[in-house]
Design a protein around this motif. Structure first.
Motif, PDB file in Angstrom:
ATOM      1  N   ASP A  55       0.832  -1.203   0.000  1.00  0.00           N
ATOM      2  CA  ASP A  55       0.000   0.000   0.000  1.00  0.00           C
ATOM      3  C   ASP A  55       0.869   1.256   0.000  1.00  0.00           C
ATOM      4  O   ASP A  55       0.632   2.195  -0.769  1.00  0.00           O
ATOM      5  CB  ASP A  55      -0.910  -0.027   1.234  1.00  0.00           C
ATOM      6  CG  ASP A  55      -2.099   0.895   1.134  1.00  0.00           C
ATOM      7  OD1 ASP A  55      -2.316   1.504   0.072  1.00  0.00           O
ATOM      8  OD2 ASP A  55      -2.836   0.998   2.137  1.00  0.00           O
ATOM      9  N   SER A  59       1.482   4.082  -3.057  1.00  0.00           N
ATOM     10  CA  SER A  59       1.341   5.531  -2.855  1.00  0.00           C
ATOM     11  C   SER A  59       2.530   6.287  -3.436  1.00  0.00           C
ATOM     12  O   SER A  59       2.368   7.361  -4.026  1.00  0.00           O
ATOM     13  CB  SER A  59       1.206   5.849  -1.363  1.00  0.00           C
ATOM     14  OG  SER A  59       0.002   5.329  -0.862  1.00  0.00           O
ATOM     15  N   ARG A  79      -3.819  -0.929  -6.658  1.00  0.00           N
ATOM     16  CA  ARG A  79      -4.449  -0.101  -5.626  1.00  0.00           C
ATOM     17  C   ARG A  79      -5.862  -0.608  -5.317  1.00  0.00           C
ATOM     18  O   ARG A  79      -6.239  -0.768  -4.162  1.00  0.00           O
ATOM     19  CB  ARG A  79      -4.493   1.361  -6.082  1.00  0.00           C
ATOM     20  CG  ARG A  79      -5.404   2.277  -5.282  1.00  0.00           C
ATOM     21  CD  ARG A  79      -5.024   2.448  -3.833  1.00  0.00           C
ATOM     22  NE  ARG A  79      -3.838   3.249  -3.719  1.00  0.00           N
ATOM     23  CZ  ARG A  79      -2.966   3.125  -2.711  1.00  0.00           C
ATOM     24  NH1 ARG A  79      -3.175   2.256  -1.760  1.00  0.00           N
ATOM     25  NH2 ARG A  79      -1.894   3.883  -2.654  1.00  0.00           N
ATOM     26  N   ALA A  80      -6.643  -0.897  -6.350  1.00  0.00           N
ATOM     27  CA  ALA A  80      -8.018  -1.381  -6.166  1.00  0.00           C
ATOM     28  C   ALA A  80      -8.021  -2.736  -5.456  1.00  0.00           C
ATOM     29  O   ALA A  80      -8.854  -2.975  -4.568  1.00  0.00           O
ATOM     30  CB  ALA A  80      -8.720  -1.479  -7.514  1.00  0.00           C
ATOM     31  N   ASP A  81      -7.090  -3.617  -5.830  1.00  0.00           N
ATOM     32  CA  ASP A  81      -7.014  -4.928  -5.181  1.00  0.00           C
ATOM     33  C   ASP A  81      -6.654  -4.800  -3.704  1.00  0.00           C
ATOM     34  O   ASP A  81      -7.214  -5.489  -2.849  1.00  0.00           O
ATOM     35  CB  ASP A  81      -5.999  -5.828  -5.886  1.00  0.00           C
ATOM     36  CG  ASP A  81      -6.489  -6.346  -7.227  1.00  0.00           C
ATOM     37  OD1 ASP A  81      -7.697  -6.183  -7.532  1.00  0.00           O
ATOM     38  OD2 ASP A  81      -5.668  -6.909  -7.981  1.00  0.00           O
ATOM     39  N   ILE A  82      -5.723  -3.896  -3.396  1.00  0.00           N
ATOM     40  CA  ILE A  82      -5.342  -3.681  -1.995  1.00  0.00           C
ATOM     41  C   ILE A  82      -6.528  -3.154  -1.207  1.00  0.00           C
ATOM     42  O   ILE A  82      -6.804  -3.623  -0.095  1.00  0.00           O
ATOM     43  CB  ILE A  82      -4.131  -2.720  -1.900  1.00  0.00           C
ATOM     44  CG1 ILE A  82      -2.873  -3.418  -2.422  1.00  0.00           C
ATOM     45  CG2 ILE A  82      -3.921  -2.238  -0.470  1.00  0.00           C
ATOM     46  CD1 ILE A  82      -1.675  -2.507  -2.608  1.00  0.00           C
ATOM     47  N   LYS A  83      -7.265  -2.200  -1.770  1.00  0.00           N
ATOM     48  CA  LYS A  83      -8.456  -1.675  -1.084  1.00  0.00           C
ATOM     49  C   LYS A  83      -9.472  -2.791  -0.839  1.00  0.00           C
ATOM     50  O   LYS A  83     -10.105  -2.842   0.212  1.00  0.00           O
ATOM     51  CB  LYS A  83      -9.086  -0.535  -1.893  1.00  0.00           C
ATOM     52  CG  LYS A  83      -8.343   0.765  -1.767  1.00  0.00           C
ATOM     53  CD  LYS A  83      -9.060   1.876  -2.521  1.00  0.00           C
ATOM     54  CE  LYS A  83      -8.303   3.175  -2.392  1.00  0.00           C
ATOM     55  NZ  LYS A  83      -8.943   4.278  -3.107  1.00  0.00           N
ATOM     56  N   SER A  84      -9.611  -3.687  -1.809  1.00  0.00           N
ATOM     57  CA  SER A  84     -10.555  -4.803  -1.652  1.00  0.00           C
ATOM     58  C   SER A  84     -10.134  -5.745  -0.530  1.00  0.00           C
ATOM     59  O   SER A  84     -10.980  -6.303   0.164  1.00  0.00           O
ATOM     60  CB  SER A  84     -10.674  -5.590  -2.960  1.00  0.00           C
ATOM     61  OG  SER A  84     -11.271  -4.809  -3.952  1.00  0.00           O
ATOM     62  N   TYR A  86      -8.886  -5.021   2.261  1.00  0.00           N
ATOM     63  CA  TYR A  86      -9.318  -4.479   3.548  1.00  0.00           C
ATOM     64  C   TYR A  86     -10.787  -4.767   3.849  1.00  0.00           C
ATOM     65  O   TYR A  86     -11.210  -4.666   4.996  1.00  0.00           O
ATOM     66  CB  TYR A  86      -9.064  -2.968   3.614  1.00  0.00           C
ATOM     67  CG  TYR A  86      -7.592  -2.600   3.690  1.00  0.00           C
ATOM     68  CD1 TYR A  86      -6.821  -2.964   4.786  1.00  0.00           C
ATOM     69  CD2 TYR A  86      -6.979  -1.887   2.672  1.00  0.00           C
ATOM     70  CE1 TYR A  86      -5.479  -2.620   4.867  1.00  0.00           C
ATOM     71  CE2 TYR A  86      -5.634  -1.533   2.742  1.00  0.00           C
ATOM     72  CZ  TYR A  86      -4.891  -1.909   3.845  1.00  0.00           C
ATOM     73  OH  TYR A  86      -3.559  -1.574   3.917  1.00  0.00           O
ATOM     74  N   THR A  87     -11.561  -5.128   2.841  1.00  0.00           N
ATOM     75  CA  THR A  87     -12.994  -5.359   3.043  1.00  0.00           C
ATOM     76  C   THR A  87     -13.352  -6.836   3.173  1.00  0.00           C
ATOM     77  O   THR A  87     -14.493  -7.162   3.481  1.00  0.00           O
ATOM     78  CB  THR A  87     -13.820  -4.767   1.880  1.00  0.00           C
ATOM     79  OG1 THR A  87     -13.511  -5.481   0.681  1.00  0.00           O
ATOM     80  CG2 THR A  87     -13.527  -3.288   1.706  1.00  0.00           C
TER      81      THR A  87
END
Length: 130
Positions: A55, A59, A79-84, A86-87
């Motif tokens: 992450d 950045s 970035r989108a995969d990393i955000k996913s 977290y969910t």
């Protein structure tokens, strides 16, 4: 009467063994739960550290202007995969698969950017090394 006393002694011994076995099972469950928790916490910290590294690096990469558009697109997907991640519930196959995808995409971006130091190298004496 001697036979009755002997039977009650055997009965007491059986009861004591049953109580001891029950206490042993209970203590085993408590210890196993504690060890499982500790192991899970260590593994969770390891995964969290990896994801945090990715992450943070994403950045940095997002702020480099000279990156090729194709690599920028891969960075956006990462970035989108990393955000996913977290969910998702870390105990699911979906999480494991996405985490593997993050590892692969990270290696791909690192190689495409020419920074092979971020990618683990093959071991020396690799039989596939020609």
């Amino acid at each position: 009467t001697t036979l009755v006393m002997f039977d009650s002694l055997l009965s007491l011994e059986d009861e004591a063994q049953e109580r001891g076995a029950a206490l042993g099972r209970q203590a085993g469950r408590v210890q196993a739960e504690s060890e499982g928790f500790d192991s899970g916490a260590l593994k969770g910290a390891e995964i969290g550290s990896q994801v945090g590294f990715y992450d943070g690096l994403v950045s940095v990469w997002e702020n480099i202007e000279s990156i090729k558009p194709r690599i920028k697109q891969d960075i956006s997907i990462l970035r989108a995969d990393i955000k996913s991640l977290y969910t998702l519930d870390p105990g699911t196959d979906e999480f494991s698969q996405l985490l593997e995808n993050v590892h692969v995409r990270f290696r791909k971006i690192s190689i495409n950017m020419g920074d092979k130091s971020l990618v683990q190298s093959k071991p020396k004496n690799d039989p596939l090394d020609f």
